[in-house]
Design an enzyme around this catalytic site. Structure first.
Site, PDB file in Angstrom:
ATOM      1  N   SER A 466       0.821  -1.214   0.000  1.00  0.00           N
ATOM      2  CA  SER A 466       0.000   0.000   0.000  1.00  0.00           C
ATOM      3  C   SER A 466       0.857   1.267   0.000  1.00  0.00           C
ATOM      4  O   SER A 466       1.503   1.583  -0.988  1.00  0.00           O
ATOM      5  CB  SER A 466      -0.952  -0.049   1.204  1.00  0.00           C
ATOM      6  OG  SER A 466      -1.981   0.882   1.077  1.00  0.00           O
ATOM      7  N   ASP A 477      10.313   6.032  -9.951  1.00  0.00           N
ATOM      8  CA  ASP A 477       9.913   6.785 -11.140  1.00  0.00           C
ATOM      9  C   ASP A 477      10.694   8.089 -11.277  1.00  0.00           C
ATOM     10  O   ASP A 477      11.082   8.483 -12.386  1.00  0.00           O
ATOM     11  CB  ASP A 477       8.413   7.082 -11.099  1.00  0.00           C
ATOM     12  CG  ASP A 477       7.573   5.828 -11.281  1.00  0.00           C
ATOM     13  OD1 ASP A 477       8.096   4.840 -11.827  1.00  0.00           O
ATOM     14  OD2 ASP A 477       6.397   5.834 -10.868  1.00  0.00           O
ATOM     15  N   LYS A 491      -0.765  -4.525  -3.147  1.00  0.00           N
ATOM     16  CA  LYS A 491      -2.086  -3.999  -2.785  1.00  0.00           C
ATOM     17  C   LYS A 491      -2.173  -2.544  -3.232  1.00  0.00           C
ATOM     18  O   LYS A 491      -1.663  -1.641  -2.585  1.00  0.00           O
ATOM     19  CB  LYS A 491      -2.364  -4.096  -1.285  1.00  0.00           C
ATOM     20  CG  LYS A 491      -3.788  -3.650  -0.939  1.00  0.00           C
ATOM     21  CD  LYS A 491      -4.059  -3.721   0.551  1.00  0.00           C
ATOM     22  CE  LYS A 491      -5.509  -3.332   0.841  1.00  0.00           C
ATOM     23  NZ  LYS A 491      -5.852  -1.954   0.416  1.00  0.00           N
TER      24      LYS A 491
END
Length: 687
Positions: A466, A477, A491
């Site tokens: 999460s 990124d 998740k």
């Protein structure tokens, strides 16, 4: 012809027909409150769930199959004829849910209960007759029967249960129990299961039907009865006094899904994810066999007042045979915010050019003291504030980089993941959240400047979930640092808890996406450099859950790249592999992970012959013990005589667990390599 072949609009008439057909027990009926809440759940699923939920015949067929799995997943009670009689319900669950007319599905449960009660009576009668303690059969018992066909009749089930009874007795005998103990334990087990079965009420049956209904949609959407809702609220307030472990049902067993960071079980170091609990005892009381016991009842046995001791009989996750269990003791306690606070330390790496200092900050969860924050207190605790404090302290100690350890971090407050990213970037987006209507909300860091702009690595594992995945994905990124470890949990969905007229529903309402547009759902975050893992991804993680939502993508957003780690990845991986080949702990992790996988694939059945069974178990454990002792010999530690003793007792630690320390040390080494390569690249004139 079965009365179900003429299924009509009136469930009450149908229930009456079933009674007339000879059902032995009074038919359970859904209450008015349950009929009402069934229609509310149907509305919630159709109009509130993230996915495009269509309660049609196709969905009904899947939900009916799941209901059969919920009732009898091992195909051990119902026969082919039983299932065929109720098969007309296969395309009726959608209408039954919308109309609140669930009596036919209560009737199916009643059939299951009749069969199960009869079976436990059968087992107890076999015990009354006396067990055959000769274990010289050449037969084997299949371990998994989820895909087995339904039994053709009772004779076939009698044969199956005769094997199961023999296996249960053999397992206890091999563990060292005398014949009288074996018989007493089995009697306690079957009498307990029979008594619990007879105590089943309408609320329990309704919960089973709803588990099939919601579990067909996705694994995180679920109905909570009033009692379950109260328990959920207690857990969310972290005021629950227990051992700090999240448990889940796994067939007849209760399995450890994860450990609460900073909780008693994690501190004790005697439980690990995927361990199975087969017995629960209080400090001085008798050990209660919990095989076949309902999950909520096992949880009730484990709960208790702060300071008291609970004893657990566990089968370690790596054990391939249920005969090998180990008793552990855990002192119950409450989980406090300070127990979950981020902690920093400096580790030193010795190389030819001298000693290097790398900071390591462990972040167990994404937390915030909401009460203090809402009250306007200036010094409220939060993950971001605590990490910021540790960064400043570590920088004063002249570190050359920071490893942020998010292993076992199951998430928490989204706002904290968002603000924590802001410590390492100078403004920018952090995560995209897509709702059921396709609308995308973009969250980001709006504060100018970064607290720390030096070399960074994020260490993750299969239990990083999460919010941890949002953070790791953003760092990856942005090119802001390296992500190392094992693929994360996966998740990538958001749930809300909504009140119903009777109970509550936890509903998946949205999905997380990285700024690159990739979902964190199902696949998780793939590290730049992957470490071996002892956590089996087929047992733990989103991809191991039935009906998990798929991975997909949305548009990427505009964001600045802070670095280009990809330029150095080949060199970093080569250097890592060279170190791993020379590290006894890393070699152990790689070989143990491969051995676990192979043993799981090979062990599809168990022998009912004692001599052969012991030979198989001893051969498997000999491989595991040899691996462990090769590692210990290389580290200068005393060898073990029993493989199951590899996990220490509470308070004992002559060494750090290899999976805990070797990965931190190697993450620091990789980060140091990266810092040096990047400095050389900059010095060589990168634009």
């Amino acid at each position: 012809m079965s009365p179900l072949a003429h299924l009509g609009r009136s469930a009450t008439v149908l229930a009456g027909l079933l009674l007339a057909a000879g059902a032995a027990l009074a038919q359970p009926q859904p209450t008015d409150a349950q009929r009402q809440v069934a229609t509310e759940i149907a509305e919630s699923l159709r109009y509130g769930h993230y996915a495009d939920v269509r309660l049609d015949d196709g969905w009904s067929s899947r939900a009916f199959a799941r209901y059969l799995d919920v009732l009898d997943g091992q195909r051990a009670f119902l026969t082919e004829a039983d299932v065929a009689e109720f098969r007309p319900l296969e395309r009726q669950l959608d209408d039954a849910l919308v109309d609140g007319e669930l009596a036919p599905f209560f009737s199916l449960y009643q059939r299951y209960q009749e069969r199960a009660e009869s079976r436990y009576d059968w087992l107890l009668s076999r015990l009354d007759e006396g067990l055959d303690y000769r274990y010289d059969s050449d037969k084997r018992l299949p371990l998994e029967r989820e895909d087995a066909p339904w039994a053709s009749g009772m004779d076939e089930l009698d044969t199956l249960w005769a094997k199961r009874l023999k296996n249960a007795a053999l397992s206890l005998a091999i563990s060292g129990q005398e014949e009288e103990q074996v018989e007493n334990n089995l009697r306690q087990r079957y009498e307990g299961q029979l008594n619990r079965l007879r105590q089943t009420n309408e609320e329990d049956i309704f919960g089973l039907v709803m588990a099939a209904v919601t579990g067909t949609i996705d694994p995180h959407t679920e109905y909570l009865s009033p009692r379950q809702g109260e328990s959920f609220d207690i857990q969310m307030r972290l005021s629950l006094e227990g051992i700090g472990a999240l448990l889940q049902a796994d067939g007849e067993y209760v399995k450890v899904a994860s450990l609460v960071p900073g909780g008693p079980a994690e501190r004790a170091g005697v439980l690990e994810p995927a361990d199975r609990i087969v017995g629960v005892g209080q400090e001085d009381g008798e050990m209660v066999n919990v095989v076949g016991m309902r999950l909520d009842e096992v949880v009730d046995l484990i709960r208790g007042p702060k300071g008291s001791v609970v004893r657990l009989d566990i089968v370690p996750a790596q054990a391939v045979d249920m005969t090998r269990s180990k008793e552990v003791r855990i002192t119950r306690d409450t989980v406090k915010l300070e127990d979950q606070a981020a902690q920093g330390e400096v580790i030193e790496l010795k190389r030819d050019d001298g000693t290097h200092r790398i900071g390591v900050i462990t972040v167990p969860t994404f937390y915030v003291d909401f009460d203090a924050w809402q009250a306007g207190e200036e010094d409220y605790r939060s993950t971001t504030r605590d990490v910021a404090r540790e960064i400043e302290r570590l920088q004063e100690e002249e570190i050359e980089g920071i490893v942020l350890d998010l292993r076992n971090n199951g998430g928490g407050a989204l706002q904290e993941a968002n603000s924590l990213i802001g410590l390492f970037i100078d403004r920018g987006p952090t995560v995209q959240v897509r709702d059921a209507r396709g609308r995308i909300s973009l969250y980001g860091d709006t504060e100018t400047g970064a607290l720390y702009d030096g070399p960074l690595a994020v260490l993750v594992n299969r239990l990083s979930a999460s919010a941890s995945e949002i953070f790791a994905g953003a760092i990856q990124d942005y090119g802001r640092g390296l992500v190392v470890g094992t693929p994360t949990f996966g998740k990538g969905t958001v749930q809300t808890l909504n009140e119903l007229s009777h109970g509550e529903i936890k509903l998946t309402r949205a999905k997380f996406y990285r700024i690159s547009g990739e979902s964190t759902q199902h696949r998780g975050v793939e590290p730049d450099i992957i470490f071996p893992s002892l956590i089996d991804p087929e047992l733990i993680g989103e991809s191991s859950l039935d009906n998990a939502l798929d991975w997909d993508t949305v548009r990427s957003v505009q964001y600045r790249e802070y670095g280009e780690p990809w330029r150095f990845m080949e060199s970093l991986r080569d250097r890592h592999l060279q170190r791993a080949a020379d590290n006894p702990n890393f070699r152990y992790l790689e070989q143990q992970a491969e051995l676990n996988r192979r043993l799981r694939e090979e062990t599809t059945s168990v022998s009912l012959n004692r001599e052969q069974r012991q030979q198989e178990v001893e051969a498997q454990e000999a491989e595991q013990l040899a691996l462990e002792n090769r590692r210990r010999e290389a580290l200068g530690l005393e060898p073990l005589e029993e493989w199951i003793d590899a996990r220490g007792e509470e308070g004992e630690s002559d060494e750090a667990e290899p999976v805990e320390q070797v990965q931190v040390q190697e993450a620091a080494q990789i980060l140091l390599d990266y810092a040096k390569l990047e400095n050389s690249y900059r010095f060589a004139g990168r634009g």
